[in-house]
Design a protein around this motif. Structure first.
Motif, short mmCIF file in Angstrom:
data_model
loop_
_atom_site.label_atom_id
_atom_site.label_comp_id
_atom_site.label_asym_id
_atom_site.label_seq_id
_atom_site.Cartn_x
_atom_site.Cartn_y
_atom_site.Cartn_z
N SER A 11 0.85 -1.18 0.00
CA SER A 11 0.00 0.00 0.00
C SER A 11 0.89 1.24 0.00
O SER A 11 1.78 1.38 0.83
CB SER A 11 -0.89 0.01 1.24
N ASP A 12 0.65 2.15 -0.93
CA ASP A 12 1.46 3.37 -0.96
C ASP A 12 0.73 4.54 -0.31
O ASP A 12 1.15 5.67 -0.42
CB ASP A 12 1.87 3.71 -2.39
N LEU A 13 -0.36 4.23 0.38
CA LEU A 13 -1.13 5.23 1.13
C LEU A 13 -1.62 6.37 0.23
O LEU A 13 -1.70 7.50 0.63
CB LEU A 13 -0.34 5.78 2.31
N PHE A 18 -2.00 11.58 -4.87
CA PHE A 18 -1.89 12.94 -4.34
C PHE A 18 -0.66 13.65 -4.89
O PHE A 18 -0.67 14.87 -5.07
CB PHE A 18 -1.86 12.93 -2.82
N CYS A 19 0.39 12.89 -5.18
CA CYS A 19 1.59 13.47 -5.80
C CYS A 19 1.24 14.08 -7.15
O CYS A 19 1.55 15.23 -7.43
CB CYS A 19 2.66 12.40 -5.94
N LYS A 20 0.57 13.30 -7.99
CA LYS A 20 0.18 13.79 -9.32
C LYS A 20 -0.78 14.97 -9.21
O LYS A 20 -0.65 15.96 -9.93
CB LYS A 20 -0.46 12.67 -10.12
N ILE A 65 7.53 16.11 -2.32
CA ILE A 65 7.70 15.29 -1.11
C ILE A 65 6.91 13.99 -1.24
O ILE A 65 7.41 12.90 -0.93
CB ILE A 65 7.28 16.08 0.14
N LEU A 66 5.69 14.08 -1.71
CA LEU A 66 4.88 12.87 -1.90
C LEU A 66 5.44 11.98 -3.00
O LEU A 66 5.33 10.75 -2.93
CB LEU A 66 3.43 13.24 -2.19
N TYR A 67 6.05 12.58 -4.03
CA TYR A 67 6.71 11.78 -5.06
C TYR A 67 7.85 10.97 -4.44
O TYR A 67 8.01 9.78 -4.72
CB TYR A 67 7.24 12.68 -6.18
N PHE A 68 8.64 11.63 -3.60
CA PHE A 68 9.73 10.94 -2.91
C PHE A 68 9.19 9.80 -2.05
O PHE A 68 9.73 8.69 -2.07
CB PHE A 68 10.52 11.93 -2.05
N LEU A 69 8.13 10.04 -1.31
CA LEU A 69 7.54 9.00 -0.47
C LEU A 69 6.99 7.85 -1.30
O LEU A 69 7.14 6.68 -0.93
CB LEU A 69 6.44 9.58 0.41
N SER A 70 6.35 8.15 -2.43
CA SER A 70 5.81 7.08 -3.26
C SER A 70 6.94 6.22 -3.82
O SER A 70 6.80 5.00 -3.93
CB SER A 70 4.94 7.64 -4.38
#
Length: 96
Positions: A11-13, A18-20, A65-70
């Motif tokens: 799961s990428d949460l 949200f990144c896109k 930041i969300l791209y990095f987390l994904s």
């Protein structure tokens, strides 16, 4: 009182979505800011333009930041898959 949640490593949460979304929103706001600053076609005050630029920067920052987390969640899922494959091969070898 609190329910314990088990979150899978696959799961990428929803970070990818949200990144896109935030990157596209930030780009749209930034393009609107640039167009409005060069060719003022809508009567917007300078303080509103400053707020628009601030939201564009925030959206782009959160998007990155969300791209990095994904990407980190994707690497974690890959590592978990490799570990599961190792466990399965060890179980097969031990069963012999």
């Amino acid at each position: 009182m609190f329910k314990k949640r088990n979150i899978s490593v696959y799961s990428d949460l929803k970070t990818g979505f949200f990144c896109k979304f935030l990157l596209i929103l930030g780009m749209v706001l930034l393009i609107f800011y640039i167009i409005q600053k060069t060719i003022p076609f809508v009567g917007i005050s300078e303080t509103m333009l400053g707020s628009l630029l601030a939201f564009a920067i925030l959206s782009l920052g959160l998007g990155f930041i969300l791209y990095f987390l994904s990407r980190q969640f994707a690497k974690l899922a890959k590592i978990a898959e490799e570990i599961e494959k190792e466990d399965v091969t060890e179980d097969i070898e031990n069963a012999k």
